[in-house]
Design a protein around this motif. Structure first.
Motif, PDB file in Angstrom:
ATOM      1  N   GLU A  82      43.084  52.097  11.172  1.00 51.42           N
ATOM      2  CA  GLU A  82      42.552  51.934  12.525  1.00 51.42           C
ATOM      3  C   GLU A  82      43.660  51.966  13.564  1.00 51.42           C
ATOM      4  N   SER A  83      44.862  51.504  13.190  1.00 52.91           N
ATOM      5  CA  SER A  83      45.974  51.494  14.144  1.00 52.91           C
ATOM      6  C   SER A  83      46.352  52.911  14.564  1.00 52.91           C
ATOM      7  N   LEU A  84      46.036  53.900  13.729  1.00 51.73           N
ATOM      8  CA  LEU A  84      46.334  55.287  14.078  1.00 51.73           C
ATOM      9  C   LEU A  84      45.463  55.785  15.219  1.00 51.73           C
ATOM     10  N   ASP A  85      44.284  55.140  15.408  1.00 52.07           N
ATOM     11  CA  ASP A  85      43.427  55.531  16.524  1.00 52.07           C
ATOM     12  C   ASP A  85      44.146  55.337  17.849  1.00 52.07           C
ATOM     13  N   ALA A  86      44.943  54.276  17.934  1.00 56.04           N
ATOM     14  CA  ALA A  86      45.666  54.012  19.173  1.00 56.04           C
ATOM     15  C   ALA A  86      46.651  55.134  19.478  1.00 56.04           C
ATOM     16  N   VAL A  87      47.245  55.726  18.409  1.00 53.62           N
ATOM     17  CA  VAL A  87      48.174  56.841  18.599  1.00 53.62           C
ATOM     18  C   VAL A  87      47.417  58.079  19.068  1.00 53.62           C
ATOM     19  N   ARG A  88      46.245  58.309  18.453  1.00 52.37           N
ATOM     20  CA  ARG A  88      45.441  59.468  18.844  1.00 52.37           C
ATOM     21  C   ARG A  88      44.786  59.269  20.199  1.00 52.37           C
ATOM     22  N   GLY A  89      44.581  57.994  20.578  1.00 48.30           N
ATOM     23  CA  GLY A  89      43.979  57.718  21.871  1.00 48.30           C
ATOM     24  C   GLY A  89      42.471  57.830  21.885  1.00 48.30           C
ATOM     25  N   ARG A  90      41.826  57.901  20.731  1.00 48.86           N
ATOM     26  CA  ARG A  90      40.365  57.988  20.706  1.00 48.86           C
ATOM     27  C   ARG A  90      39.858  57.304  19.441  1.00 48.86           C
ATOM     28  N   PRO A  91      38.724  56.612  19.531  1.00 40.69           N
ATOM     29  CA  PRO A  91      38.167  55.902  18.374  1.00 40.69           C
ATOM     30  C   PRO A  91      37.562  56.869  17.372  1.00 40.69           C
ATOM     31  N   SER A  92      37.755  56.561  16.096  1.00 45.44           N
ATOM     32  CA  SER A  92      37.180  57.387  15.045  1.00 45.44           C
ATOM     33  C   SER A  92      36.880  56.503  13.842  1.00 45.44           C
ATOM     34  N   GLY A  93      36.296  57.099  12.819  1.00 41.26           N
ATOM     35  CA  GLY A  93      35.974  56.353  11.614  1.00 41.26           C
ATOM     36  C   GLY A  93      34.574  55.782  11.659  1.00 41.26           C
ATOM     37  N   THR A  94      34.338  54.745  10.864  1.00 38.48           N
ATOM     38  CA  THR A  94      33.022  54.123  10.744  1.00 38.48           C
ATOM     39  C   THR A  94      33.061  52.702  11.288  1.00 38.48           C
ATOM     40  N   LEU A  95      32.113  52.399  12.162  1.00 33.16           N
ATOM     41  CA  LEU A  95      31.972  51.065  12.730  1.00 33.16           C
ATOM     42  C   LEU A  95      30.769  50.399  12.070  1.00 33.16           C
ATOM     43  N   ARG A  96      31.026  49.327  11.303  1.00 32.16           N
ATOM     44  CA  ARG A  96      29.965  48.654  10.547  1.00 32.16           C
ATOM     45  C   ARG A  96      29.482  47.421  11.303  1.00 32.16           C
ATOM     46  N   THR A 133      25.160  36.189   7.490  1.00 31.77           N
ATOM     47  CA  THR A 133      26.141  36.883   6.668  1.00 31.77           C
ATOM     48  C   THR A 133      27.549  36.698   7.218  1.00 31.77           C
ATOM     49  N   ASN A 134      28.489  36.440   6.326  1.00 33.19           N
ATOM     50  CA  ASN A 134      29.893  36.371   6.712  1.00 33.19           C
ATOM     51  C   ASN A 134      30.391  37.798   6.910  1.00 33.19           C
ATOM     52  N   ILE A 135      30.583  38.209   8.162  1.00 31.81           N
ATOM     53  CA  ILE A 135      30.892  39.611   8.422  1.00 31.81           C
ATOM     54  C   ILE A 135      32.267  40.010   7.906  1.00 31.81           C
ATOM     55  N   VAL A 136      33.213  39.089   7.910  1.00 28.05           N
ATOM     56  CA  VAL A 136      34.550  39.408   7.402  1.00 28.05           C
ATOM     57  C   VAL A 136      34.501  39.614   5.893  1.00 28.05           C
ATOM     58  N   GLU A 137      33.858  38.682   5.209  1.00 29.70           N
ATOM     59  CA  GLU A 137      33.775  38.744   3.752  1.00 29.70           C
ATOM     60  C   GLU A 137      33.065  39.989   3.262  1.00 29.70           C
ATOM     61  N   HIS A 138      32.087  40.476   4.041  1.00 31.22           N
ATOM     62  CA  HIS A 138      31.304  41.621   3.610  1.00 31.22           C
ATOM     63  C   HIS A 138      31.714  42.925   4.301  1.00 31.22           C
ATOM     64  N   TYR A 275      32.678  38.952  16.808  1.00 28.68           N
ATOM     65  CA  TYR A 275      33.647  39.513  15.873  1.00 28.68           C
ATOM     66  C   TYR A 275      34.800  38.534  15.724  1.00 28.68           C
ATOM     67  N   PRO A 276      35.574  38.657  14.647  1.00 32.53           N
ATOM     68  CA  PRO A 276      36.681  37.718  14.425  1.00 32.53           C
ATOM     69  C   PRO A 276      37.738  37.831  15.516  1.00 32.53           C
ATOM     70  N   SER A 277      38.350  36.720  15.820  1.00 38.72           N
ATOM     71  CA  SER A 277      39.451  36.726  16.778  1.00 38.72           C
ATOM     72  C   SER A 277      40.642  37.442  16.161  1.00 38.72           C
ATOM     73  N   ARG A 278      41.138  38.459  16.836  1.00 44.12           N
ATOM     74  CA  ARG A 278      42.259  39.241  16.313  1.00 44.12           C
ATOM     75  C   ARG A 278      43.297  39.442  17.395  1.00 44.12           C
ATOM     76  N   ALA A 279      44.540  39.601  16.969  1.00 38.99           N
ATOM     77  CA  ALA A 279      45.608  39.849  17.934  1.00 38.99           C
ATOM     78  C   ALA A 279      45.411  41.205  18.605  1.00 38.99           C
ATOM     79  N   GLN A 280      44.946  42.191  17.836  1.00 39.58           N
ATOM     80  CA  GLN A 280      44.736  43.527  18.391  1.00 39.58           C
ATOM     81  C   GLN A 280      43.380  44.040  17.936  1.00 39.58           C
ATOM     82  N   LEU A 281      42.530  44.355  18.897  1.00 40.50           N
ATOM     83  CA  LEU A 281      41.185  44.813  18.592  1.00 40.50           C
ATOM     84  C   LEU A 281      41.228  46.279  18.177  1.00 40.50           C
TER      85      LEU A 281
END
Length: 302
Positions: A82-96, A133-138, A275-281
């Motif tokens: 996911e960190s590579l999205d920041a380099v590309r400048g656009r969101p990609s992949g699957t959002l669950r 449901t525990n979203i992190v666990e699943h 969503y879980p608290s994260r340093a970088q979304l």
């Protein structure tokens, strides 16, 4: 290593879904390919990880121990991609996303097309789940839940105004049986019960009287586990139903249903994306947060 990782993803998916068919659909592979991937992983580690029967599939004790240690590492790998999205400048992949049924009409119906059109490289994987449901666990990126059910350590974005439950019945039913004046009067009525799918327990209707909250165990000849069936039963005169007010707005406006006991049904916090608290979304989640925030801001100013 690549085969091992695909096997780990397959194992996690089957463990979450408890079904080869559902897990294969999530991973966009065939059930046979999924089964082969897990079989190869089991041969690689020399231990049976899944217990298969004709009716279900689940983790063995070794599988549970193995996967519990792997999940944090798998989350780190996903984060690295996911960190590579920041380099590309656009969101990609699957959002669950993990969402309850009531969020479909209240939130999702109006955003799916617009969000996907705005983010052509993103895929949405939405699991409709009325459980806690525990979203992190699943392995979910985010979830939608009622405000009163949120944990304190999550980040939450309000999606709707406060919501309200309501008791409704058809004009014909109320004409024949009369209108309850107080929740205790429900014992003299046919009421449509809701059974929780996971626990199997029947939901007790919740009310408030002069600041005092209480519940009522109602009785009736119809028990369902779906809101639309409850509404249908009320429309057909089977009995009174206890439903989210926004799900019967049209029926109330058309006077096909009538609201009763309104004074005992106070509003409560509405739906939130969390969503879980994260340093970088992750960029894909940031895209959804920004889209929903702009949509709500626009709705409130229009």
């Amino acid at each position: 290593m690549r085969d091992d990782y695909s096997g780990l993803n397959a194992l996690a998916a089957v463990a979450d879904k408890r079904s080869f068919t559902a897990a294969a659909a999530q991973l966009s592979v065939t059930p046979s390919a999924l089964s082969q991937s897990i079989r190869a992983l089991e041969e690689r580690v020399g231990v049976r990880l899944l217990q298969r029967t004709t009716r279900s599939v689940g983790l063995t004790e070794a599988g549970e121990r193995f996967l519990s240690q792997l999940r944090p590492a798998m989350a780190s790998i996903r984060s690295a991609f996911e960190s590579l999205d920041a380099v590309r400048g656009r969101p990609s992949g699957t959002l669950r996303l993990n969402v309850p049924r009531l969020a479909i009409a209240a939130v999702l119906d109006s955003i799916l097309g617009g969000f996907l059109a705005a983010n052509p490289e993103l895929k949405l994987d939405i699991v409709v789940d009325d459980g806690i449901t525990n979203i992190v666990e699943h392995g979910f990126d985010a979830g939608i839940r009622l405000g009163e059910m949120l944990d304190k350590d999550v980040v939450a974005l309000r999606l709707t105004d406060d919501l309200r439950m309501t008791v409704v019945g058809s004009p014909a039913y109320l004409s024949e049986r009369g209108r309850p004046k107080h929740p205790r009067d429900l014992h003299a009525h046919d009421c449509i019960n809701y059974r929780h799918l996971r626990s199997g327990t029947v939901y007790r209707w919740e009310f408030s009287d002069k600041g005092r909250d209480f519940t009522v165990a109602v009785e009736g000849r119809l028990i369902v586990n779906d809101n639309e069936l409850m509404v249908r039963g009320a429309l057909d005169g089977v009995g009174l139903a206890y439903v989210m007010e926004h799900t019967v707005e049209q029926e109330l406006a058309d006077k096909r249903l009538v609201r009763v006991l309104s004074n005992y049904c106070p509003p409560f916090p509405g739906l939130f994306l969390y969503y879980p608290s994260r340093a970088q979304l992750p960029l894909k989640l940031r895209a959804l947060v920004d889209f929903l925030r702009a949509r709500r801001s626009g709705a409130r100013t229009s």
